[in-house]
Enzyme design. Structure first.
Site, PDB file in Angstrom:
ATOM      1  N   LYS A 117      27.045  41.844  33.491  1.00 48.00           N
ATOM      2  CA  LYS A 117      26.968  40.911  34.549  1.00 48.00           C
ATOM      3  C   LYS A 117      25.424  40.290  34.225  1.00 48.00           C
ATOM      4  CE  LYS A 117      29.956  41.669  38.198  1.00 48.00           C
ATOM      5  NZ  LYS A 117      30.021  41.764  39.708  1.00 48.00           N
ATOM      6  N   LYS A 205      39.275  42.589  29.454  1.00 47.07           N
ATOM      7  CA  LYS A 205      39.897  42.466  30.891  1.00 47.07           C
ATOM      8  C   LYS A 205      40.152  41.257  31.507  1.00 47.07           C
ATOM      9  CE  LYS A 205      36.577  43.306  34.508  1.00 47.07           C
ATOM     10  NZ  LYS A 205      35.895  44.250  35.398  1.00 47.07           N
ATOM     11  N   LYS A 208      38.095  36.666  36.666  1.00 47.45           N
ATOM     12  CA  LYS A 208      38.186  35.491  37.126  1.00 47.45           C
ATOM     13  C   LYS A 208      37.213  34.490  36.606  1.00 47.45           C
ATOM     14  CE  LYS A 208      35.740  37.228  41.042  1.00 47.45           C
ATOM     15  NZ  LYS A 208      36.092  38.502  41.649  1.00 47.45           N
TER      16      LYS A 208
HETATM   17  P1  TYM Z   1      35.994  43.692  42.275  1.00 49.51           P
HETATM   18  O1  TYM Z   1      35.960  42.673  43.217  1.00 49.51           O
HETATM   19  O2  TYM Z   1      35.514  43.306  40.980  1.00 49.51           O
HETATM   20  O3  TYM Z   1      37.342  44.362  41.852  1.00 49.51           O
HETATM   21  C1  TYM Z   1      38.404  44.628  42.881  1.00 49.51           C
HETATM   22  C2  TYM Z   1      39.286  45.476  42.515  1.00 49.51           C
HETATM   23  O4  TYM Z   1      40.266  44.899  41.451  1.00 49.51           O
HETATM   24  C3  TYM Z   1      40.238  45.962  40.324  1.00 49.51           C
HETATM   25  N1  TYM Z   1      40.262  44.932  38.902  1.00 49.51           N
HETATM   26  C4  TYM Z   1      41.185  45.248  38.034  1.00 49.51           C
HETATM   27  N2  TYM Z   1      42.051  46.069  37.735  1.00 49.51           N
HETATM   28  C5  TYM Z   1      42.860  46.249  36.785  1.00 49.51           C
HETATM   29  N3  TYM Z   1      42.591  45.364  35.887  1.00 49.51           N
HETATM   30  C6  TYM Z   1      41.861  44.023  35.837  1.00 49.51           C
HETATM   31  N4  TYM Z   1      41.754  43.368  34.977  1.00 49.51           N
HETATM   32  C7  TYM Z   1      40.906  44.152  37.004  1.00 49.51           C
HETATM   33  N5  TYM Z   1      39.908  43.368  37.430  1.00 49.51           N
HETATM   34  C8  TYM Z   1      39.390  43.959  38.726  1.00 49.51           C
HETATM   35  C9  TYM Z   1      38.806  46.443  40.325  1.00 49.51           C
HETATM   36  O5  TYM Z   1      38.887  47.834  39.548  1.00 49.51           O
HETATM   37  C10 TYM Z   1      38.849  46.896  41.839  1.00 49.51           C
HETATM   38  O6  TYM Z   1      39.284  48.079  41.969  1.00 49.51           O
HETATM   39  N6  TYM Z   1      32.510  47.080  42.848  1.00 49.51           N
HETATM   40  C11 TYM Z   1      33.938  46.883  43.319  1.00 49.51           C
HETATM   41  C12 TYM Z   1      33.897  46.366  44.771  1.00 49.51           C
HETATM   42  C13 TYM Z   1      33.569  47.521  45.792  1.00 49.51           C
HETATM   43  C14 TYM Z   1      34.019  48.789  45.910  1.00 49.51           C
HETATM   44  C15 TYM Z   1      33.139  49.619  46.779  1.00 49.51           C
HETATM   45  C16 TYM Z   1      35.325  49.203  45.418  1.00 49.51           C
HETATM   46  C17 TYM Z   1      32.311  47.565  46.278  1.00 49.51           C
HETATM   47  N7  TYM Z   1      32.086  48.691  47.042  1.00 49.51           N
HETATM   48  C18 TYM Z   1      33.715  50.857  47.188  1.00 49.51           C
HETATM   49  C19 TYM Z   1      35.498  50.559  45.776  1.00 49.51           C
HETATM   50  C20 TYM Z   1      34.757  51.280  46.771  1.00 49.51           C
HETATM   51  C21 TYM Z   1      34.456  45.711  42.575  1.00 49.51           C
HETATM   52  O7  TYM Z   1      33.839  45.330  41.665  1.00 49.51           O
HETATM   53  O8  TYM Z   1      35.442  44.877  43.110  1.00 49.51           O
END
Ligand code: TYM
Length: 342
Positions: A117, A205, A208
């Site tokens: 990032k 992957k 967005k």
């Molecule tokens: P974020 O917003 O990037 O992603 C949200 C969830 O979507 C999953 N994800 C995917 N799964 C499969 N294939 C993909 N291409 C794909 N892209 C995204 C992510 O694995 C995630 O589960 N850091 C976290 C947010 C967070 C969080 C937490 C999660 C903050 N605190 C505590 C769990 C526990 C995140 O980046 O979400």
């Protein structure tokens, strides 16, 4: 984990930094909806994580409502699961500071998501982006959550949460105070849904931020857009194999089969039993139909809920109060353990 005596608890969150896509749905939201009937669940909107990169305040507010509506539209029931926005429960920030003093620089230096990032110019990245995984550990452990449903990309962050929990327990002689949270990454069948890849490149992957607008299916895409994106999805000239092993070395084919499997609730083998030997001319329209079938009702409900921010706000405030009722006493215990005056 085995020595931890507390209750089983699920927690997960999604950043409020943009609209959700099929990867978020299959990697996270679909699992949330399934788990709420099995365990006590906390699902939050990670607005504090979102601001680790610049967000227009008005857009952030709209995105927070959008993700709340997406949770509900995907079937998460606010009467069963606790749904709230992170910034409304101050215990997250309080525990994050204490964890900043537990986590080691060397641990954070190894985090690949920061490297991805921050890009080449990491001097200009926010400090928040660097300590992002520490706040994530606090999100989880402030409820003493034992299980965390996420996509595969969050595996390293979950390992860090376990390291922080273990070091805290060890340093303060508070044996088994925090559980070592376990990621729930795999779908019901094999790896389906764990890692949805770009429709333009089966080795990166679905995200967005992908510059190609055809790489990503958003929950809000209409049926024509979904069908067009799938039609344009990169593939190879071979027909589909009859066995999953035949997908080795064919990342784009494997991804499309994986999406079909995750949405239909089967495994890759089931999909190939039906479509093995067929070309993409047959498979892609079937996949488009399935995606539209599953996504269109979610999209319609999402639009309906988004038009009612008053209702969404009520859901989130109620959730925040229920979340704080669990998190506040845990932070009080942590402060005592650390040696802060009460
Ligand atoms: P974020 O917003 O990037 O992603 C949200 C969830 O979507 C999953 N994800 C995917 N799964 C499969 N294939 C993909 N291409 C794909 N892209 C995204 C992510 O694995 C995630 O589960 N850091 C976290 C947010 C967070 C969080 C937490 C999660 C903050 N605190 C505590 C769990 C526990 C995140 O980046 O979400």
């Amino acid at each position: 984990m085995s020595e931890y005596q507390g209750p089983t608890r699920v927690l997960s969150g999604v950043q409020t930094s943009g609209k959700l896509h099929l990867g978020n749905y299959l990697g996270a939201l679909k699992k949330f909806a399934a788990l709420q009937h099995e365990m006590e669940c906390f699902f939050f909107l990670a607005d504090m994580h979102a601001i680790t990169v610049w967000q227009e305040p008005e857009a952030l507010r709209a995105q927070t409502y959008n993700i709340a509506a997406s949770y509900l539209a995907a079937g998460v029931d606010p009467k069963t699961a606790v749904i709230f926005h992170q910034s409304a429960v101050r215990a997250h920030a309080e525990l994050a500071w204490i964890f900043n003093c537990v986590a080691r620089l060397g641990w954070l230096d190894r985090m690949t998501q920061f490297k991805d990032k921050a890009g080449k110019d990491k001097e200009r990245a926010s400090v928040g982006l660097y300590t992002y995984p520490v706040l994530q550990a606090a999100d989880i452990l402030v409820y003493k959550a034992t299980h965390v449903p996420v996509g595969e990309d969050q595996k390293q962050h979950l390992e860090l949460s376990r390291d922080i929990a273990a070091k805290f327990n060890h340093d303060f002689g508070a044996e088994h105070f925090f559980p070592l949270p376990e990621p729930l990454i795999k779908g019901q069948f094999g790896n389906s849904g764990a890692r949805i890849m770009s429709l333009r490149d089966g080795t990166s992957k679905m995200s967005k931020s992908d510059p190609s607008e055809n790489a990503c299916i958003f929950l809000k895409d209409d049926a024509d857009t979904i069908a067009r994106k799938i039609k344009k999805a990169k593939t190879d000239p071979e027909p589909l194999p009859s066995e999953p092993e035949g997908l080795d070395g064919r990342p784009e084919a494997a991804n499309l089969v994986g999406i079909y499997a995750a949405l239909s609730g089967g495994g890759d083998a089931d999909v190939l039993a039906e479509f093995g030997g067929q070309g993409f001319g047959v498979f892609k329209p079937a996949l488009a139909e399935l995606v539209v079938d599953k996504i269109a009702p979610i999209s319609a409900e999402l639009n309906r809920l988004e038009a009612d921010p008053g209702y969404l706000h009520g859901v989130l405030s109620d959730g925040a109060a229920r979340a704080a009722a669990i998190a506040d006493p845990i932070v009080r215990d942590v402060k005592k353990i650390v040696g802060f005056l009460s």
